[in-house]
Design a protein around this motif. Structure first.
Motif, mmCIF file in Angstrom:
data_model
loop_
_atom_site.group_PDB
_atom_site.id
_atom_site.type_symbol
_atom_site.label_atom_id
_atom_site.label_comp_id
_atom_site.label_asym_id
_atom_site.label_seq_id
_atom_site.Cartn_x
_atom_site.Cartn_y
_atom_site.Cartn_z
ATOM 1 N N LEU A 140 0.828 -1.205 0.000
ATOM 2 C CA LEU A 140 0.000 0.000 0.000
ATOM 3 C C LEU A 140 0.865 1.260 0.000
ATOM 4 C CD1 LEU A 140 -2.776 -1.193 2.478
ATOM 5 C CD2 LEU A 140 -3.071 -0.705 0.045
ATOM 6 N N GLN A 141 1.986 1.218 0.698
ATOM 7 C CA GLN A 141 2.911 2.351 0.680
ATOM 8 C C GLN A 141 3.560 2.503 -0.688
ATOM 9 O OE1 GLN A 141 5.472 1.076 3.871
ATOM 10 N NE2 GLN A 141 4.435 2.350 5.411
ATOM 11 N N ARG A 142 4.003 1.381 -1.239
ATOM 12 C CA ARG A 142 4.791 1.381 -2.476
ATOM 13 C C ARG A 142 3.939 1.667 -3.710
ATOM 14 N NH1 ARG A 142 6.370 -3.395 -1.725
ATOM 15 N NH2 ARG A 142 4.890 -4.480 -3.091
ATOM 16 N N GLU A 143 2.819 1.015 -3.833
ATOM 17 C CA GLU A 143 2.021 1.086 -5.049
ATOM 18 C C GLU A 143 0.885 2.092 -4.976
ATOM 19 O OE1 GLU A 143 0.661 -2.846 -5.961
ATOM 20 O OE2 GLU A 143 2.653 -3.736 -5.707
ATOM 21 N N TYR A 202 -0.866 2.698 6.340
ATOM 22 C CA TYR A 202 -1.807 2.052 7.257
ATOM 23 C C TYR A 202 -1.028 1.350 8.365
ATOM 24 C CZ TYR A 202 -5.724 2.671 4.033
ATOM 25 O OH TYR A 202 -6.709 3.205 3.237
ATOM 26 N N SER A 203 -1.587 1.362 9.570
ATOM 27 C CA SER A 203 -1.016 0.558 10.645
ATOM 28 C C SER A 203 -1.358 -0.904 10.408
ATOM 29 C CB SER A 203 -1.578 1.008 11.997
ATOM 30 O OG SER A 203 -2.950 0.659 12.102
ATOM 31 N N ILE A 235 -7.748 -15.006 -1.693
ATOM 32 C CA ILE A 235 -7.143 -14.115 -0.715
ATOM 33 C C ILE A 235 -7.465 -12.665 -1.101
ATOM 34 C CG2 ILE A 235 -5.022 -13.256 0.334
ATOM 35 C CD1 ILE A 235 -5.652 -16.086 1.216
ATOM 36 N N GLY A 236 -8.118 -11.983 -0.187
ATOM 37 C CA GLY A 236 -8.379 -10.560 -0.353
ATOM 38 C C GLY A 236 -8.019 -9.844 0.931
ATOM 39 N N PHE A 237 -8.013 -8.515 0.881
ATOM 40 C CA PHE A 237 -7.707 -7.767 2.098
ATOM 41 C C PHE A 237 -8.520 -6.481 2.149
ATOM 42 C CE2 PHE A 237 -4.642 -5.888 -0.906
ATOM 43 C CZ PHE A 237 -4.785 -4.527 -0.639
ATOM 44 N N GLY A 238 -8.662 -5.966 3.361
ATOM 45 C CA GLY A 238 -9.266 -4.665 3.575
ATOM 46 C C GLY A 238 -8.333 -3.822 4.419
ATOM 47 N N ALA A 239 -8.253 -2.536 4.102
ATOM 48 C CA ALA A 239 -7.463 -1.594 4.889
ATOM 49 C C ALA A 239 -8.361 -0.419 5.240
ATOM 50 C CB ALA A 239 -6.238 -1.126 4.101
ATOM 51 N N GLY A 240 -8.505 -0.165 6.531
ATOM 52 C CA GLY A 240 -9.424 0.881 6.945
ATOM 53 C C GLY A 240 -9.265 1.232 8.410
#
Length: 405
Positions: free
Chosen positions: A82-85, A90-91, A249-254
């Motif tokens: 998330l930082q790179r792309e 996010y923590s 495999i999926g993810f959520g960031a929030g």
């Protein structure tokens, strides 16, 4: 004796994409020559280093239960991704891993919706959005975004539909089925409206983030409106970029309170995602994207070939996709015409069934809330895309105007 089903399950239906895929598969197994353009599943293989990482995990004994929010090493890799792309910070506690992006979306709505809460769903939409809202007690509120506006939500439409019951807005980009991509200016304008309504959460479905045809990096609402990050859930995964649809495999960031609640919800349904799948996803996020330009170029070539073929067909209007795996086609000009057997095309379902008889399987636009349209996938071999365009043109040329019948 029949089983009494819950009111909850009676509010939803089988995925239209899955139903169309099953029908096409059944016809092919029966010996029919069917070009299957129904599903958004890459025809490319999962990159070799990812498969090797999964094998290594199996042989290394990584086959046990996993932590419900996801293996720490994978969540750290997502954090770096998330930082790179995406240029977003996010923590670790703000990131949760699920059994595919669909479960992440389900968990988010299950954790936040009460009976009667509303979710704004721009039309056309991915068919699971409204049904996941309904099964969790919410009410989808549809906002039609037609061809004249590029199938994208406008600020005035957003402002008009927000009320005291509005809980979420869904933004999907690049869009499924439309392939629409919001510009920086368009995202800024939507952000201005959202700032006036702090109670509204935003679900950002960005599964197709790297499948763009403008050569630009992914652009999220949060890149232009960082102040909205505390009330947005960014949904991603490995299925589209890395051709890993079956790995789940999926993810959520929030926000941490949301992702924490989502982990609680998941603990009472599936628990942690596959240990082997997570090992493969870790290798995906850490292995770079060197393979991707060649694949995106192939998708773009297929898009251009199919759009060019369909633009020559009288009665069709094509929305040229800016990203994703699909070409979305308006077929209003075919309605009222007669097939060679004399049957009349009354709606997009009739059009799709007619094309299926000619050997091309697509999905009717009604499944995405917008008729009369149909969706074709370009996540298939280039030769199949070329042949599909030829068959559709030939089939449409055989139609007759009703007045001349």
């Amino acid at each position: 004796m029949s089983v009494r089903l819950s009111k909850r399950i009676q509010r939803v239906s089988l995925s239209a994409n899955a139903a169309a895929k099953s029908q096409a598969t059944a016809l092919r197994e029966a010996g029919r020559d069917i070009l299957d353009l129904t599903t958004g599943e890459p025809d490319f293989d999962t990159p070799e280093h990812i498969k090797q990482a999964a094998c290594k995990a199996i042989h290394g004994g990584a086959t046990k239960y996993t932590p419900t929010p996801g293996v720490k090493a994978l969540r750290e890799a997502i954090q770096r991704k998330l930082q790179r792309e995406n240029r977003l910070d996010y923590s670790l506690a703000s990131i949760v891993v699920g059994n595919g992006a669909k479960q992440i979306i389900f968990n988010a709505f299950a954790s936040t919706l009460d009976e009667g809460d509303e979710v704004l769903v721009p039309v056309p939409y991915w068919p699971s959005f409204p049904d996941i809202v309904r099964v969790n007690g919410g009410e989808p509120v549809f906002i039609e975004c037609g061809l004249e506006q590029g199938c994208k939500l406008t600020p005035s439409q957003l402002a008009q539909h927000i009320n005291e019951r509005t809980r979420w807005l869904i933004l999907n980009g690049p869009g499924n089925p439309s392939g629409a991509v919001y510009s920086e200016a368009e995202l800024l304008a939507l952000a201005e409206v959202l700032r006036r309504h702090p109670q509204v959460l935003v679900l950002l479905d960005e599964l197709y983030e790297h499948i763009r045809f403008d050569g630009k990096p992914p652009l999220s609402l949060l890149n232009v409106a960082a102040d909205l990050q505390p009330r947005a859930l960014l949904v991603g995964g490995v299925s589209k970029t890395y051709a890993m649809t079956g790995w789940r495999i999926g993810f959520g960031a929030g926000p941490r309170d949301l992702t924490g609640a989502m982990a609680v919800m998941q603990s009472q349904s599936t628990s942690g995602a596959s240990s082997v799948g997570q090992a493969a996803a870790l290798a995906a996020f850490e292995g770079g994207l060197d393979f991707l330009p060649e694949q995106v170029q192939a998708y773009q070539q297929r898009r251009d070939l199919l759009v060019a073929a369909l633009n020559e067909v009288d009665g069709l209007q094509v929305l040229k996709p800016q990203g994703g795996f699909f070409v979305f086609v308006r077929c209003a000009g075919l309605l009222g015409r007669l097939r060679p057997d004399g049957l009349r095309l009354n709606d997009d379902g009739d059009v799709v069934n007619y094309l299926l008889e000619q050997g091309v399987a697509g999905v009717a636009g009604g499944a995405y809330g917008l008729s009369p349209w149909f969706r074709l996938s370009i996540a298939t071999a280039t030769r199949s895309v070329i042949e599909a365009g030829r068959r559709i043109a030939e089939a449409c040329a055989q139609l007759r105007l009703e007045a001349s019948a």
